[in-house]
Write a protein that holds these residues in place. Structure first.
Motif, PDB file in Angstrom:
ATOM      1  N   LEU A  70       0.821  -1.219   0.000  1.00  0.00           N
ATOM      2  CA  LEU A  70       0.000   0.000   0.000  1.00  0.00           C
ATOM      3  C   LEU A  70       0.853   1.265   0.000  1.00  0.00           C
ATOM      4  O   LEU A  70       0.432   2.305  -0.518  1.00  0.00           O
ATOM      5  N   GLN A  71       2.056   1.174   0.573  1.00  0.00           N
ATOM      6  CA  GLN A  71       2.900   2.370   0.649  1.00  0.00           C
ATOM      7  C   GLN A  71       3.361   2.849  -0.729  1.00  0.00           C
ATOM      8  O   GLN A  71       3.789   3.995  -0.862  1.00  0.00           O
ATOM      9  N   ALA A  72       3.243   1.990  -1.736  1.00  0.00           N
ATOM     10  CA  ALA A  72       3.587   2.437  -3.089  1.00  0.00           C
ATOM     11  C   ALA A  72       2.693   3.594  -3.526  1.00  0.00           C
ATOM     12  O   ALA A  72       3.112   4.463  -4.287  1.00  0.00           O
ATOM     13  N   THR A  73       1.453   3.622  -3.045  1.00  0.00           N
ATOM     14  CA  THR A  73       0.527   4.717  -3.360  1.00  0.00           C
ATOM     15  C   THR A  73       0.384   5.677  -2.183  1.00  0.00           C
ATOM     16  O   THR A  73       0.457   6.884  -2.343  1.00  0.00           O
ATOM     17  N   PHE A  74       0.201   5.120  -0.972  1.00  0.00           N
ATOM     18  CA  PHE A  74      -0.020   5.953   0.218  1.00  0.00           C
ATOM     19  C   PHE A  74       1.300   6.078   0.995  1.00  0.00           C
ATOM     20  O   PHE A  74       1.403   5.726   2.164  1.00  0.00           O
ATOM     21  N   GLY A  75       2.316   6.593   0.283  1.00  0.00           N
ATOM     22  CA  GLY A  75       3.671   6.610   0.837  1.00  0.00           C
ATOM     23  C   GLY A  75       3.848   7.512   2.039  1.00  0.00           C
ATOM     24  O   GLY A  75       4.803   7.354   2.791  1.00  0.00           O
ATOM     25  N   CYS A  76       2.956   8.473   2.236  1.00  0.00           N
ATOM     26  CA  CYS A  76       3.104   9.416   3.352  1.00  0.00           C
ATOM     27  C   CYS A  76       2.013   9.225   4.402  1.00  0.00           C
ATOM     28  O   CYS A  76       1.767  10.120   5.213  1.00  0.00           O
ATOM     29  N   SER A  77       1.363   8.077   4.392  1.00  0.00           N
ATOM     30  CA  SER A  77       0.279   7.833   5.350  1.00  0.00           C
ATOM     31  C   SER A  77       0.843   7.530   6.736  1.00  0.00           C
ATOM     32  O   SER A  77       1.502   6.507   6.937  1.00  0.00           O
ATOM     33  N   ASN A  78       0.562   8.409   7.684  1.00  0.00           N
ATOM     34  CA  ASN A  78       0.987   8.173   9.070  1.00  0.00           C
ATOM     35  C   ASN A  78       0.261   6.971   9.665  1.00  0.00           C
ATOM     36  O   ASN A  78       0.797   6.276  10.527  1.00  0.00           O
ATOM     37  N   TYR A  79      -0.962   6.745   9.198  1.00  0.00           N
ATOM     38  CA  TYR A  79      -1.723   5.574   9.658  1.00  0.00           C
ATOM     39  C   TYR A  79      -0.958   4.291   9.316  1.00  0.00           C
ATOM     40  O   TYR A  79      -0.792   3.406  10.157  1.00  0.00           O
ATOM     41  N   ILE A  80      -0.484   4.192   8.069  1.00  0.00           N
ATOM     42  CA  ILE A  80       0.238   2.984   7.651  1.00  0.00           C
ATOM     43  C   ILE A  80       1.521   2.830   8.455  1.00  0.00           C
ATOM     44  O   ILE A  80       1.860   1.727   8.905  1.00  0.00           O
TER      45      ILE A  80
ATOM     46  N   GLU B 217       9.411   7.698  16.738  1.00  0.00           N
ATOM     47  CA  GLU B 217      10.164   8.960  16.851  1.00  0.00           C
ATOM     48  C   GLU B 217       9.927   9.817  15.617  1.00  0.00           C
ATOM     49  O   GLU B 217       9.697  11.030  15.716  1.00  0.00           O
ATOM     50  N   GLU B 218       9.968   9.186  14.443  1.00  0.00           N
ATOM     51  CA  GLU B 218       9.716   9.903  13.191  1.00  0.00           C
ATOM     52  C   GLU B 218       8.277  10.412  13.131  1.00  0.00           C
ATOM     53  O   GLU B 218       8.030  11.541  12.698  1.00  0.00           O
ATOM     54  N   LEU B 219       7.334   9.573  13.561  1.00  0.00           N
ATOM     55  CA  LEU B 219       5.921   9.986  13.557  1.00  0.00           C
ATOM     56  C   LEU B 219       5.697  11.214  14.419  1.00  0.00           C
ATOM     57  O   LEU B 219       4.975  12.134  14.045  1.00  0.00           O
ATOM     58  N   LEU B 220       6.316  11.213  15.604  1.00  0.00           N
ATOM     59  CA  LEU B 220       6.143  12.354  16.515  1.00  0.00           C
ATOM     60  C   LEU B 220       6.794  13.616  15.951  1.00  0.00           C
ATOM     61  O   LEU B 220       6.329  14.719  16.206  1.00  0.00           O
ATOM     62  N   ARG B 221       7.875  13.436  15.202  1.00  0.00           N
ATOM     63  CA  ARG B 221       8.529  14.598  14.603  1.00  0.00           C
ATOM     64  C   ARG B 221       7.628  15.219  13.536  1.00  0.00           C
ATOM     65  O   ARG B 221       7.515  16.447  13.433  1.00  0.00           O
ATOM     66  N   ILE B 222       6.953  14.365  12.753  1.00  0.00           N
ATOM     67  CA  ILE B 222       6.057  14.857  11.696  1.00  0.00           C
ATOM     68  C   ILE B 222       4.743  15.371  12.281  1.00  0.00           C
ATOM     69  O   ILE B 222       4.183  16.370  11.842  1.00  0.00           O
ATOM     70  N   ASP B 223       4.226  14.679  13.299  1.00  0.00           N
ATOM     71  CA  ASP B 223       2.888  14.943  13.854  1.00  0.00           C
ATOM     72  C   ASP B 223       3.004  15.040  15.382  1.00  0.00           C
ATOM     73  O   ASP B 223       2.622  14.125  16.105  1.00  0.00           O
ATOM     74  N   PRO B 224       3.580  16.161  15.901  1.00  0.00           N
ATOM     75  CA  PRO B 224       3.950  16.234  17.330  1.00  0.00           C
ATOM     76  C   PRO B 224       2.779  16.175  18.309  1.00  0.00           C
ATOM     77  O   PRO B 224       2.984  15.889  19.492  1.00  0.00           O
ATOM     78  N   TYR B 225       1.561  16.440  17.852  1.00  0.00           N
ATOM     79  CA  TYR B 225       0.405  16.414  18.764  1.00  0.00           C
ATOM     80  C   TYR B 225      -0.408  15.127  18.621  1.00  0.00           C
ATOM     81  O   TYR B 225      -1.535  15.047  19.097  1.00  0.00           O
ATOM     82  N   ARG B 226       0.171  14.141  17.969  1.00  0.00           N
ATOM     83  CA  ARG B 226      -0.505  12.862  17.780  1.00  0.00           C
ATOM     84  C   ARG B 226      -0.605  12.127  19.115  1.00  0.00           C
ATOM     85  O   ARG B 226       0.356  12.048  19.869  1.00  0.00           O
TER      86      ARG B 226
END
Length: 571
Positions: free
Chosen positions: A264-274, A296-305
């Motif tokens: 799925l990441q081939a299309t939804f390459g920036c999906s934080n859910y995935i 760590e990467e997720l929190l950097r991209i989406d710090p209020y997650r």
């Protein structure tokens, strides 16, 4: 037919509007996150349009697997074309519908249902029934609290289910029900225990409208075996791949789940859910370093997650990372301290500090916010075990397995609690359940083996089988090899004992570990090799023992003298 990124975008944009229009906010949020997760071409869009996508490629490069490198984008797969349905022209209802929507958004569910009571459109019928369903759920929760307290069990039921079922069954029978009505009908049937019909109705819903993620999740909850999953007659829409990836994870088919997400990441390459789902699967495979890096990467991209961050806290707890867990607890506290996940993270923080009573307080707070929050029941059980309050621990673990009978951690916790109470037969029963659900976890096999070793059971051959399984499951605590050697030695099986002592010794040397286990292995192997007349090997082990200062040094000297005598021909 294949499908392009642009097709996915257009479908999701329309779906978000339709889902939001029906107050299906969770499904709408999920769809919006996937929409942003489709990577934009930076040459065509300004920086502001690709802000959330700048770090995706670096994450994918760091965590790319072989499967992902060879995966085919969605465009290379044959999917059925499911046109996004056009909205009906319900102008007569629209003013009443808008009023009902505002009441619904303010959580005045009965008021919203009343406004729509004489409206006949499909949208109006859905929102009226959905509002009644939620009003019934709210009242059920209130009755439980009134009768049993905030964490009590209760036989209270949603009193609106019967009338909603009648209304939706009638429109399904005359063929005027839409996919949203089918979703709600499936929800009601599931709540009433009619799982087979619920499954059929939900399949009908997702086949006619595949973008409602909430419908897929309800269908997933009814797929408790791979046979049930394989029996579903689902259209081959790209949303089905999301469903399969998630369901594979729930069925503990973690490698299959990861393969789907890579695809799925081939299309939804920036999906934080995935990314979060990949972290969950890797967590189940105990790849903690990888999980920590993804979060760590997720929190950097989406710090209020806050979604899924409770799992991150479990990893930090397992690694005893005080600073990381302290930072995460502070972050979620400042973002939203009344989310169940936030309370759970703070509970983990206090547990790591050894403040178990304060930890229990936060787990209880999480459960007051969401009584079906599985992790909080299990973690609270662990805290009660630490506090030696076994009855409370047993109750917490039982509540966890009531919610999800596939939670191996809760079954393992029950085994531990009964072991503490000196009831190894009960403990063994629960350990067997946990190891059936998670056969790749060495800790569970070790717990079961230790149970077989207890005075009441003394089933040493069974214990040996369990330790062997643990040794083959990447026993990180390095317990299994040593116990296998000792048990074989106790049973007089010296050749097998020597084999495991040697393997344990090699592992300790690789990990540069010293200690009593190494002394024990060297002593046994020295004696064994001497008895087998393998004098040179015996001398090597004895020479190593001379480096120690305890009684083993004198034993080694004595052994060396005996070896020299034996080598010179003395008996």
């Amino acid at each position: 037919m294949g499908i392009t990124k642009e097709n996915c975008r257009n479908e999701l944009r329309t779906a978000i509007r339709q889902l939001t229009d029906r107050c299906l906010y969770t499904a709408s949020k999920w769809a919006a996150e996937q929409l942003v997760g489709i990577e934009q071409d930076p040459a065509k869009y300004p920086q502001s349009h690709t802000r959330l996508q700048r770090d995706c490629s670096s994450i994918r490069r760091r965590f790319r697997s072989t499967d992902e490198i060879t995966s085919t984008p969605l465009a290379g797969t044959s999917y059925v074309s499911t046109p996004v349905p056009e909205e009906e022209n319900e102008e007569i209802d629209s003013d009443f519908y808008l009023l009902a929507k505002t009441y619904f958004s303010c959580r005045e569910y009965r008021r919203a249902a009343h406004v729509l009571s004489d409206q006949t459109g499909k949208k109006a019928l859905f929102l009226r029934c959905y509002a009644l369903y939620l009003a019934g759920e709210k009242r059920k929760e209130e009755e439980t609290i009134e009768l049993e307290g905030p964490l009590g069990k209760s036989d209270a039921v949603n009193s609106e289910l019967v009338s909603i079922e009648q209304d939706l069954a009638a429109v399904r029978k005359n063929g005027t029900i839409d996919s949203f009505g089918l979703y709600l009908y499936g929800l009601v049937l599931k709540a009433k225990g009619n799982e087979n019909l619920a499954r059929a109705v939900l399949v009908e819903s997702v086949n006619t409208y595949p973008w409602n993620w909430s419908a897929w999740l309800e269908l997933q909850s009814l797929c408790t075996t791979i046979d049930t999953l394989n029996s579903l007659k689902l259209n081959n829409h790209w949303m089905k791949d999301f469903f399969l990836a998630s369901t594979y994870h729930e069925l503990r088919m973690h490698n299959e789940s990861l393969a789907k997400y890579d695809y799925l990441q081939a299309t939804f390459g920036c999906s934080n859910y995935i990314k979060a789902q990949i972290a969950k699967a890797q967590y189940s495979l105990r790849e903690f370093e990888l999980v920590e890096a993804i979060f760590e990467e997720l929190l950097r991209i989406d710090p209020y997650r806050i979604d899924d961050m409770d799992m991150y806290s479990n990893v930090l707890y397992a690694k005893e990372c005080f600073s990381g867990l302290s930072y995460l607890a502070h972050q979620v506290f400042m973002t939203d301290k009344y989310r169940p996940e936030s309370c759970c993270i703070i509970g983990n923080y206090y547990s790591l500090k050894g403040l178990h009573e304060k930890s229990v307080m936060y787990f209880r707070r999480a459960l007051k916010l969401d009584k079906k929050y599985l992790s909080a029941w299990t973690l609270m059980g662990h805290e009660y075990v630490e506090m030696k309050n076994t009855p409370a621990a047993v109750d917490a673990y039982r509540r966890a397995v009531d919610i999800n009978p596939c939670d191996y951690r809760a079954w393992y916790g029950l085994g531990q609690a009964y072991e503490m109470m000196g009831m190894p037969y009960y403990a063994l029963h629960y350990f067997k359940k946990s190891v059936f659900l998670q056969p790749g976890d060495s800790r569970l096999w070790i717990a079961m083996a230790q149970c077989y070793e207890t005075e009441q059971l003394r089933m040493l051959e069974e214990a040996i089988k369990c330790y062997r399984r643990a040794a083959n499951c990447n026993d990180r605590e390095a317990i299994a090899l040593h116990r296998l050697a000792k048990l074989h030695s106790e049973l007089g099986q010296f050749q097998e004992a020597a084999f495991y002592y040697k393997k344990d010794l090699e592992r300790m040397e690789d990990e540069e570990r010293e200690g009593p286990n190494m002394v024990e292995a060297l002593l046994f192997l020295a004696n064994y090799c001497k008895a087998q007349k393998r004098f040179e090997e015996a001398e090597v082990y004895c020479t190593r023992l001379l480096d120690y200062n305890g009684p083993e040094k004198e034993t080694a000297k004595s052994l060396l003298q005996d070896i020299k005598l034996a080598q010179s021909g003395f008996p």
